[in-house]
Design a protein around this motif. Sequence first.
Motif, PDB file in Angstrom:
ATOM      1  N   PHE A  80      -3.048  -1.374  -3.498  1.00 55.11           N
ATOM      2  CA  PHE A  80      -2.575  -1.462  -1.949  1.00 55.11           C
ATOM      3  C   PHE A  80      -3.694  -1.838  -0.998  1.00 55.11           C
ATOM      4  CE2 PHE A  80      -0.360  -0.172   1.808  1.00 55.11           C
ATOM      5  CZ  PHE A  80       0.756  -0.588   1.314  1.00 55.11           C
ATOM      6  N   ARG A 136       2.355   2.357  -5.366  1.00 51.16           N
ATOM      7  CA  ARG A 136       2.193   2.562  -3.660  1.00 51.16           C
ATOM      8  C   ARG A 136       2.962   1.552  -2.953  1.00 51.16           C
ATOM      9  NH1 ARG A 136      -3.614   2.862  -1.718  1.00 51.16           N
ATOM     10  NH2 ARG A 136      -2.557   3.408   0.100  1.00 51.16           N
ATOM     11  N   LEU A 137       3.752   0.571  -3.409  1.00 55.21           N
ATOM     12  CA  LEU A 137       4.363  -0.316  -2.872  1.00 55.21           C
ATOM     13  C   LEU A 137       5.764  -0.070  -3.005  1.00 55.21           C
ATOM     14  CD1 LEU A 137       4.835  -2.726  -0.688  1.00 55.21           C
ATOM     15  CD2 LEU A 137       4.569  -4.289  -3.114  1.00 55.21           C
ATOM     16  N   ASP A 178       2.253   0.645   6.850  1.00 55.07           N
ATOM     17  CA  ASP A 178       2.946   1.926   6.442  1.00 55.07           C
ATOM     18  C   ASP A 178       4.286   1.707   6.125  1.00 55.07           C
ATOM     19  OD1 ASP A 178       0.572   2.678   7.410  1.00 55.07           O
ATOM     20  OD2 ASP A 178       1.350   3.685   9.853  1.00 55.07           O
ATOM     21  N   GLN A 181       4.816   1.102   2.189  1.00 55.52           N
ATOM     22  CA  GLN A 181       4.344   2.213   1.041  1.00 55.52           C
ATOM     23  C   GLN A 181       5.510   3.011   0.472  1.00 55.52           C
ATOM     24  OE1 GLN A 181       0.540   3.915   1.643  1.00 55.52           O
ATOM     25  NE2 GLN A 181       0.588   3.410   3.755  1.00 55.52           N
TER      26      GLN A 181
END
Length: 202
Positions: A80, A136-137, A178, A181
């Motif tokens: 990330f 994380r994505l 942000d 995520q």
Amino acid sequence: MRADALRNRERIVAAARETMVEFGAEVPLDEIARRAGVGNATLYRHFADRLELIHHVTLSVMSRTADRAESALAEESDAFQALRRFVRAAVEERIGALCPLLADGVDRDHPDLVAARDRLEAAVEAVMAAARDSGRLRTDIAVGDLMVALTQLTRPLPGSRCENFDQFVHRHLQLFLDGLQAPARSELPGAAATLDDLRRRS
């Protein structure tokens, strides 16, 4: 091409990119030559007209942006963080300000542009895939979604000529990162967009 001629060509493309970001695609070619530190005759020796120069500026931006994506993926251990690094690099390239260059008269299907676009798409998808695989994505976005957002974030406000650009863009960029995520806090409407989707719609 001789080394000095190649340096002149590179300076002209760099100056064209800089001035077109500041003033738009119709910036006088005399100003581009002045910024590059060459004479008008040198500019025209390398580029027959404005459209040919725009073609090469576009190739340069695509190539530089793909380079940044590939470097981020190769050099960052955190997937990330690699995506963050690429997104910030794309902002530095001011890709949104350069989108209007691909206007009437530019051959978007030129083999060089197609190859550069394919390389860029593959490089960005690789960065996104790694971030997605790391968990994380969020999984409901694709390359087209990312590039549209970056284009909008880096397109100067009408009449602003990029003045005080960095005062707001990095703040908005952090909000955007942000929102990328996982876990996602909302469900996005519609379907994830690829670059092919964007080309068909345009």
